[in-house]
Design a protein around this motif. Structure first.
Motif, short mmCIF file in Angstrom:
data_model
loop_
_atom_site.label_atom_id
_atom_site.label_comp_id
_atom_site.label_asym_id
_atom_site.label_seq_id
_atom_site.Cartn_x
_atom_site.Cartn_y
_atom_site.Cartn_z
N MET A 35 -8.51 -38.84 -22.76
CA MET A 35 -9.53 -38.40 -23.45
C MET A 35 -8.95 -37.16 -24.36
O MET A 35 -8.06 -36.39 -24.21
N PRO A 36 -9.35 -37.37 -25.79
CA PRO A 36 -8.71 -36.50 -26.77
C PRO A 36 -9.10 -34.90 -26.38
O PRO A 36 -10.18 -34.56 -26.20
N VAL A 72 -6.24 -37.79 -18.65
CA VAL A 72 -5.41 -37.29 -19.24
C VAL A 72 -5.90 -36.77 -20.54
O VAL A 72 -6.58 -37.42 -21.19
N ILE A 73 -5.78 -35.54 -20.45
CA ILE A 73 -6.49 -34.67 -21.58
C ILE A 73 -5.06 -34.78 -22.59
O ILE A 73 -4.19 -34.27 -22.35
N ASP A 74 -5.38 -35.41 -23.88
CA ASP A 74 -4.38 -35.73 -24.88
C ASP A 74 -4.39 -34.74 -26.00
O ASP A 74 -5.27 -34.43 -26.39
N LEU A 75 -3.11 -34.28 -25.89
CA LEU A 75 -2.78 -33.14 -27.17
C LEU A 75 -2.03 -33.96 -28.36
O LEU A 75 -1.72 -33.22 -29.37
N GLU A 76 -1.64 -35.44 -28.06
CA GLU A 76 -0.65 -35.95 -28.92
C GLU A 76 -1.36 -36.84 -29.98
O GLU A 76 -1.93 -36.43 -30.94
N ARG A 132 -10.83 -36.36 -9.35
CA ARG A 132 -9.94 -36.88 -10.28
C ARG A 132 -8.84 -36.09 -10.60
O ARG A 132 -8.79 -34.92 -10.76
N GLU A 133 -7.52 -36.87 -10.93
CA GLU A 133 -6.51 -35.92 -10.91
C GLU A 133 -6.30 -35.82 -12.51
O GLU A 133 -6.76 -36.43 -13.22
N VAL A 134 -6.06 -34.42 -12.91
CA VAL A 134 -6.35 -34.12 -14.21
C VAL A 134 -4.88 -33.78 -14.57
O VAL A 134 -4.09 -32.96 -13.99
N VAL A 135 -4.31 -34.66 -15.84
CA VAL A 135 -2.95 -34.35 -16.44
C VAL A 135 -3.27 -33.89 -17.82
O VAL A 135 -4.41 -34.42 -18.63
N VAL A 136 -2.29 -33.39 -18.49
CA VAL A 136 -2.22 -32.91 -19.75
C VAL A 136 -0.96 -33.76 -20.47
O VAL A 136 -0.12 -33.58 -20.12
N ARG A 137 -1.42 -34.49 -21.59
CA ARG A 137 -0.21 -35.07 -22.26
C ARG A 137 0.15 -34.10 -23.65
O ARG A 137 -0.81 -33.86 -24.18
N THR A 138 1.20 -33.53 -23.44
CA THR A 138 1.78 -32.68 -24.56
C THR A 138 2.26 -33.59 -25.76
O THR A 138 2.27 -34.95 -25.70
N ASN A 139 2.77 -32.76 -26.80
CA ASN A 139 3.29 -33.57 -27.91
C ASN A 139 4.86 -33.57 -27.60
O ASN A 139 5.31 -33.06 -26.41
#
Length: 299
Positions: free
Chosen positions: A14-15, A34-38, A65-72
């Motif tokens: 998800m953006p 996955v909260i997407d920052l990339e 829900r497992e919450v993940v953040v994608r970094t750059n």
């Protein structure tokens, strides 16, 4: 001994720059968000996305829900700020459960990221996930996965990125993924050697749910734990593909019960319905039942 399993069948990107999408994520039946920052965020919106991601984490409400953040990526000008923001949130008890770092090409990057998180006070429970999406990453997948043996890396999962692999190699993404099949299997083997989870790449044509279902079935057959997604419509077929069928679960329970009988306590092989089965099959059955029970517990 009980087996603890956390379902990661469906992992939806998800953006981070889309506040409405993050709100909707709290209601979707995905196992992980996955909260997407990339990739999903334009360069001029990186700061906004980072701030909204941290705010969404602080607000909570994601349920099971497992919450993940994608970094750059680590070699971009945004990585340090991404990592620092997530470490601070984690230290305050409002961080993600994992940080997904894209374009990992060596285990050293994971060691450095893990040490940075520790130095910045991130909770010990915060995990790292590594994206395998370059030729060197596939070739070094075993080294990357084995980095999980070093607690400093916090490594818990590998995530395949076939779009970038296609771009970097010229290999076409075609139905059945024959040009990439050996790469996929290699990464599954590497993950198992390192004792980490492994997630399949996204399917781009979210309107083609039949093709998507076939690719999910292929990924499950290859041994992936789940698949990354780009659209909510993909969640249900993905969950179905990576959930053990009821008949398989019933058979697994029967096999476990057979090996648990006192007269079979010391046996490595027993007979069931005209077949000889080994104790390792009971171990497989225990994981099947544990996964089914964990899925059922999600409601």
């Amino acid at each position: 001994m009980s087996t603890i399993v956390r379902p990661r069948r469906s992992v939806l990107f998800m953006p981070g720059s889309n506040a409405r999408a993050l709100e909707k994520a709290r209601t979707l039946p995905a196992d992980a968000i996955v909260i997407d920052l990339e990739d999903a965020v334009a360069p001029d919106a990186k700061g906004l996305a980072r701030g909204q991601a941290v705010a969404a984490l602080a607000q909570g409400g994601f349920g099971p829900r497992e919450v993940v953040v994608r970094t750059n990526a680590a070699d971009t000008p945004w990585f340090e700020a991404d990592l620092a923001s997530l470490a601070r949130a984690s230290a305050q008890g409002a961080g993600p459960e994992a940080v997904l770092i894209p374009k990992i090409s060596d285990p050293e990057t994971l060691v450095l990221a893990g040490r940075r998180l520790e130095a910045m006070g991130a909770a010990p429970s915060l995990r790292l996930w590594a994206m395998i999406e370059t030729p060197i990453a596939v070739l070094r997948a075993l080294d990357i996965a084995l980095a999980a043996k070093n607690p400093a890396t916090r490594l818990a999962a590998l995530v395949l990125g076939t779009n970038d692999l296609s771009k970097e190699t010229g290999a076409r993404i075609v139905p059945g993924r024959a040009p990439m099949a050996s790469w996929l299997s290699h990464c599954v083997l590497a993950a198992r050697a390192g004792g980490v989870e492994v997630l399949d790449a996204v399917w781009n044509d979210f309107r083609d749910l039949d093709g998507f279902a076939r690719e999910c079935a292929q990924a499950a057959d290859l041994g992936f734990d789940g698949k990354t997604l780009i659209h909510p419509s993909q969640i249900e077929p993905c969950n179905a593909a990576f959930s053990p069928p009821p008949a398989e679960v019933e058979a697994a329970r029967g096999l476990i019960a057979l090996f648990d009988q006192p007269e079979n306590a010391g046996k490595g092989v027993v007979q069931i319905e005209g077949r000889m089965v080994e104790r390792m099959h009971a171990d497989i059955a225990r994981r099947t039942v544990a996964l089914a029970d964990a899925i059922a517990a999600r409601g």
